[in-house]
Design a protein around this motif. Structure first.
Motif, PDB file in Angstrom:
ATOM      1  N   GLY A 251       0.784  -1.298   0.209  1.00  0.00           N
ATOM      2  CA  GLY A 251       0.128   0.070  -0.197  1.00  0.00           C
ATOM      3  C   GLY A 251       0.904   1.253   0.125  1.00  0.00           C
ATOM      4  O   GLY A 251       0.364   2.328  -0.134  1.00  0.00           O
ATOM      5  N   ARG A 252       2.067   1.162   0.376  1.00  0.00           N
ATOM      6  CA  ARG A 252       2.997   2.243   0.225  1.00  0.00           C
ATOM      7  C   ARG A 252       3.100   2.949  -0.781  1.00  0.00           C
ATOM      8  O   ARG A 252       3.646   3.990  -1.212  1.00  0.00           O
ATOM      9  N   ASN A 253       2.966   2.085  -2.138  1.00  0.00           N
ATOM     10  CA  ASN A 253       3.314   2.562  -3.323  1.00  0.00           C
ATOM     11  C   ASN A 253       2.126   3.144  -4.230  1.00  0.00           C
ATOM     12  O   ASN A 253       0.943   2.393  -3.959  1.00  0.00           O
ATOM     13  N   PRO A 254       2.234   4.471  -4.700  1.00  0.00           N
ATOM     14  CA  PRO A 254       1.260   4.806  -5.387  1.00  0.00           C
ATOM     15  C   PRO A 254       0.848   4.016  -6.911  1.00  0.00           C
ATOM     16  O   PRO A 254       1.721   3.247  -7.351  1.00  0.00           O
ATOM     17  N   ASP A 255      -0.165   4.193  -7.269  1.00  0.00           N
ATOM     18  CA  ASP A 255      -0.829   3.362  -8.433  1.00  0.00           C
ATOM     19  C   ASP A 255      -0.012   3.834  -9.567  1.00  0.00           C
ATOM     20  O   ASP A 255       0.533   2.772 -10.420  1.00  0.00           O
ATOM     21  N   ASN A 256       0.320   4.854  -9.891  1.00  0.00           N
ATOM     22  CA  ASN A 256       1.135   5.526 -10.964  1.00  0.00           C
ATOM     23  C   ASN A 256       2.589   5.858 -10.684  1.00  0.00           C
ATOM     24  O   ASN A 256       2.933   7.026 -10.141  1.00  0.00           O
ATOM     25  N   ALA A 257       3.406   4.806 -10.718  1.00  0.00           N
ATOM     26  CA  ALA A 257       4.742   4.848 -10.342  1.00  0.00           C
ATOM     27  C   ALA A 257       5.596   3.922 -10.973  1.00  0.00           C
ATOM     28  O   ALA A 257       5.167   3.020 -11.677  1.00  0.00           O
ATOM     29  N   VAL A 258       6.889   4.122 -10.769  1.00  0.00           N
ATOM     30  CA  VAL A 258       7.906   3.201 -11.037  1.00  0.00           C
ATOM     31  C   VAL A 258       8.792   3.050 -10.067  1.00  0.00           C
ATOM     32  O   VAL A 258       8.763   4.352  -9.352  1.00  0.00           O
ATOM     33  N   VAL A 259       9.578   1.912  -9.843  1.00  0.00           N
ATOM     34  CA  VAL A 259      10.508   2.021  -8.743  1.00  0.00           C
ATOM     35  C   VAL A 259      11.829   1.705  -9.246  1.00  0.00           C
ATOM     36  O   VAL A 259      12.086   0.497  -9.945  1.00  0.00           O
ATOM     37  N   VAL A 260      12.813   2.454  -8.955  1.00  0.00           N
ATOM     38  CA  VAL A 260      14.342   2.350  -9.071  1.00  0.00           C
ATOM     39  C   VAL A 260      14.831   1.652  -7.807  1.00  0.00           C
ATOM     40  O   VAL A 260      14.748   2.087  -6.805  1.00  0.00           O
ATOM     41  N   ARG A 261      15.397   0.510  -8.066  1.00  0.00           N
ATOM     42  CA  ARG A 261      16.009  -0.377  -7.042  1.00  0.00           C
ATOM     43  C   ARG A 261      17.458  -0.146  -7.004  1.00  0.00           C
ATOM     44  O   ARG A 261      18.090   0.080  -7.862  1.00  0.00           O
ATOM     45  N   ASP A 262      17.825  -0.671  -5.643  1.00  0.00           N
ATOM     46  CA  ASP A 262      19.356  -0.653  -5.295  1.00  0.00           C
ATOM     47  C   ASP A 262      20.180   0.447  -5.599  1.00  0.00           C
ATOM     48  O   ASP A 262      20.865   0.612  -6.262  1.00  0.00           O
ATOM     49  N   ILE A 263      19.677   1.641  -5.282  1.00  0.00           N
ATOM     50  CA  ILE A 263      20.140   2.996  -5.403  1.00  0.00           C
ATOM     51  C   ILE A 263      20.463   3.773  -3.952  1.00  0.00           C
ATOM     52  O   ILE A 263      19.630   3.770  -3.021  1.00  0.00           O
ATOM     53  N   ASP A 264      21.590   4.190  -3.866  1.00  0.00           N
ATOM     54  CA  ASP A 264      21.782   5.107  -2.908  1.00  0.00           C
ATOM     55  C   ASP A 264      21.277   6.688  -2.951  1.00  0.00           C
ATOM     56  O   ASP A 264      21.146   7.202  -4.081  1.00  0.00           O
ATOM     57  N   PRO A 265      20.937   7.186  -1.694  1.00  0.00           N
ATOM     58  CA  PRO A 265      20.594   8.632  -1.630  1.00  0.00           C
ATOM     59  C   PRO A 265      21.385   9.307  -2.597  1.00  0.00           C
ATOM     60  O   PRO A 265      20.813  10.382  -3.316  1.00  0.00           O
ATOM     61  N   ALA A 266      22.662   9.439  -2.750  1.00  0.00           N
ATOM     62  CA  ALA A 266      23.564  10.157  -3.412  1.00  0.00           C
ATOM     63  C   ALA A 266      23.315   9.985  -4.970  1.00  0.00           C
ATOM     64  O   ALA A 266      23.816  11.046  -5.607  1.00  0.00           O
ATOM     65  N   ALA A 267      22.559   8.898  -5.305  1.00  0.00           N
ATOM     66  CA  ALA A 267      22.468   8.925  -6.729  1.00  0.00           C
ATOM     67  C   ALA A 267      21.202   9.525  -7.060  1.00  0.00           C
ATOM     68  O   ALA A 267      20.890   9.294  -8.393  1.00  0.00           O
ATOM     69  N   ILE A 268      20.480   9.890  -6.399  1.00  0.00           N
ATOM     70  CA  ILE A 268      19.017  10.416  -6.672  1.00  0.00           C
ATOM     71  C   ILE A 268      19.081  11.463  -7.438  1.00  0.00           C
ATOM     72  O   ILE A 268      18.312  11.687  -8.659  1.00  0.00           O
ATOM     73  N   ALA A 269      20.255  12.472  -7.632  1.00  0.00           N
ATOM     74  CA  ALA A 269      20.204  13.716  -8.327  1.00  0.00           C
ATOM     75  C   ALA A 269      20.325  13.078  -9.861  1.00  0.00           C
ATOM     76  O   ALA A 269      20.083  13.838 -10.695  1.00  0.00           O
ATOM     77  N   THR A 270      21.172  11.906 -10.075  1.00  0.00           N
ATOM     78  CA  THR A 270      21.507  11.215 -11.218  1.00  0.00           C
ATOM     79  C   THR A 270      20.162  10.913 -11.888  1.00  0.00           C
ATOM     80  O   THR A 270      19.757  11.263 -13.279  1.00  0.00           O
ATOM     81  N   VAL A 271      19.135  10.364 -11.227  1.00  0.00           N
ATOM     82  CA  VAL A 271      17.864  10.026 -11.507  1.00  0.00           C
ATOM     83  C   VAL A 271      17.098  11.180 -11.955  1.00  0.00           C
ATOM     84  O   VAL A 271      16.513  11.282 -13.170  1.00  0.00           O
ATOM     85  N   VAL A 272      17.087  12.372 -11.109  1.00  0.00           N
ATOM     86  CA  VAL A 272      16.537  13.831 -11.422  1.00  0.00           C
ATOM     87  C   VAL A 272      17.073  14.228 -12.872  1.00  0.00           C
ATOM     88  O   VAL A 272      16.269  14.536 -13.611  1.00  0.00           O
ATOM     89  N   ASP A 273      18.192  14.217 -12.948  1.00  0.00           N
ATOM     90  CA  ASP A 273      19.039  14.619 -14.357  1.00  0.00           C
ATOM     91  C   ASP A 273      18.240  13.960 -15.356  1.00  0.00           C
ATOM     92  O   ASP A 273      18.084  14.397 -16.514  1.00  0.00           O
ATOM     93  N   TYR A 274      18.215  12.501 -15.390  1.00  0.00           N
ATOM     94  CA  TYR A 274      17.841  11.575 -16.440  1.00  0.00           C
ATOM     95  C   TYR A 274      16.409  12.126 -16.741  1.00  0.00           C
ATOM     96  O   TYR A 274      16.033  12.068 -17.939  1.00  0.00           O
ATOM     97  N   LEU A 275      15.374  12.261 -15.602  1.00  0.00           N
ATOM     98  CA  LEU A 275      14.051  12.691 -16.016  1.00  0.00           C
ATOM     99  C   LEU A 275      13.868  14.157 -16.540  1.00  0.00           C
ATOM    100  O   LEU A 275      13.161  14.180 -17.502  1.00  0.00           O
ATOM    101  N   GLU A 276      14.739  14.894 -16.171  1.00  0.00           N
ATOM    102  CA  GLU A 276      14.520  16.117 -16.833  1.00  0.00           C
ATOM    103  C   GLU A 276      15.089  16.504 -18.174  1.00  0.00           C
ATOM    104  O   GLU A 276      14.505  16.888 -18.999  1.00  0.00           O
ATOM    105  N   ALA A 277      16.379  15.341 -18.496  1.00  0.00           N
ATOM    106  CA  ALA A 277      16.757  15.515 -19.969  1.00  0.00           C
ATOM    107  C   ALA A 277      15.702  14.910 -20.715  1.00  0.00           C
ATOM    108  O   ALA A 277      15.964  15.273 -21.914  1.00  0.00           O
ATOM    109  N   ARG A 278      14.851  13.951 -20.331  1.00  0.00           N
ATOM    110  CA  ARG A 278      13.779  13.552 -21.275  1.00  0.00           C
ATOM    111  C   ARG A 278      12.692  13.810 -20.857  1.00  0.00           C
ATOM    112  O   ARG A 278      11.746  13.510 -21.511  1.00  0.00           O
ATOM    113  N   THR A 279      12.595  15.176 -20.277  1.00  0.00           N
ATOM    114  CA  THR A 279      11.211  15.620 -20.077  1.00  0.00           C
ATOM    115  C   THR A 279      10.031  14.629 -19.690  1.00  0.00           C
ATOM    116  O   THR A 279       9.032  14.764 -20.039  1.00  0.00           O
TER     117      THR A 279
END
Length: 328
Positions: free
Chosen positions: A252-280
């Protein structure tokens, strides 16, 4: 069984007709330890507590408390809170505790016990006029009037508000620190993680995993994860360097519209944000979390449930084939 264990169960089995409540359940609890039993409804937790306290006779197996059988142990050394406990409701909280204290030669002062469970100001209130959470705290207090060496608590904080729950938690911690051995059942994973020195997961009548909360999480909890709330599909993340999946069903903690990135450290979250923004890729939220005891519970309980379903399906198929053979 470990010789130093205060509470022991070895191969306990119990059935009610065709319903199997316990299927070879075993555990050992050391002195001064808080041991939490978790598991789905119907897993056998209450039956196991009843077998350990002598209120249910197992079909086979052995249970011992402080070296004696549950039916022979000195009852004044035990405190037992059943899941369903209904004391006389027209007595006040103080009168109820005084009544239970009167059953023992060397009992604690009821006022002190009321203070311990956070009800010092409600001693003169009738039990029936207390809130559900206050009633449950009175019930917890009733198990403490004899200052037990071993305490069994079956769902001790059910119905108790958050502040009252924390009062009970602190009390259990203080009791354990003073040497009391505590066995409790709970559906509250936060409760188990905070209180338990060790946890046992009961499923299908058997203890299928046991260990410290940290050990269980490390062995069965899975990887850390970053949940991205987005309507984008998995193909949009094909080039991301981390494994991506859809949320697991039933969590239940997961929203219906979502994807899950696994095995990721907090320091790497910025990399994912950059990925999202680069691909709009449009997203409405990011949540990073480490695995916890709830993940262990869901993982192991789901596995056991699926195994049981598979066995039932195999049995049904075999029955149908046999019937077909008879018809032919």
């Amino acid at each position: 069984m470990e010789a130093e264990a205060v509470v022991e169960a070895q191969g306990l089995e119990k059935s009610y007709g065709e319903t199997v409540a316990l299927s070879g359940a075993s555990l050992a609890v050391e002195g001064g330890e808080v041991f939490a039993l978790i598991g789905p409804n119907g897993a056998g937790k209450t039956t196991l507590v009843r077998a350990l306290t002598g209120t249910t006779e197992p079909d086979s197996g052995q249970a011992r408390i402080m070296g004696d059988s549950p039916t022979s142990v000195d009852r004044s050394r035990l405190g037992v809170l059943p899941q369903d406990f209904s004391p006389p409701d027209r007595l006040s909280a103080h009168e109820l505790l005084a009544y239970y204290a009167g059953l023992y030669d060397d009992a604690r002062d009821p006022d002190d016990v009321l203070a311990d469970v956070g009800l010092a100001d409600t001693g003169e209130t009738r039990y029936e006029d207390l809130s559900g959470g206050q009633q449950r705290r009175v019930c917890v207090g009733a198990t403490l009037v004899n200052d037990p060496d071993v305490l069994f608590l079956d769902e001790p904080t059910t119905g108790i508000d958050p502040a009252g729950r924390r009062t009970v938690w602190r009390l259990i911690e203080e009791l354990a620190a003073s040497g009391t051995t505590v066995v409790l059942t709970t559906h509250d994973m936060a409760e188990a993680e905070r209180l338990a020195d060790r946890v046992g997961l009961l499923a299908a009548g058997s203890v299928i995993a046991r260990g410290t909360p940290d050990t269980l999480v490390r062995e069965h909890g899975g990887a850390s994860r970053l949940t991205i709330e987005t309507t984008a599909d998995l193909e949009a993340f094909a080039d991301l360097e981390y494994p991506v999946s859809q949320p697991e069903r039933g969590r239940g903690r997961n929203p219906d519209n979502a994807v899950v990135v696994r095995d990721i450290d907090p320091a790497a979250i910025a990399t994912v944000v950059d990925y999202l923004e680069a691909r709009t890729i449009v997203y409405t939220g990011l949540t990073w979390s480490e695995p916890d005891l709830e993940d262990v519970y869901l993982e192991l309980a789901d596995e056991t449930e699926l195994e049981g379903t598979d066995r039932a399906s195999d049995g049904a198929e075999g029955t149908n084939l046999a019937q077909a053979g008879e018809t032919a």
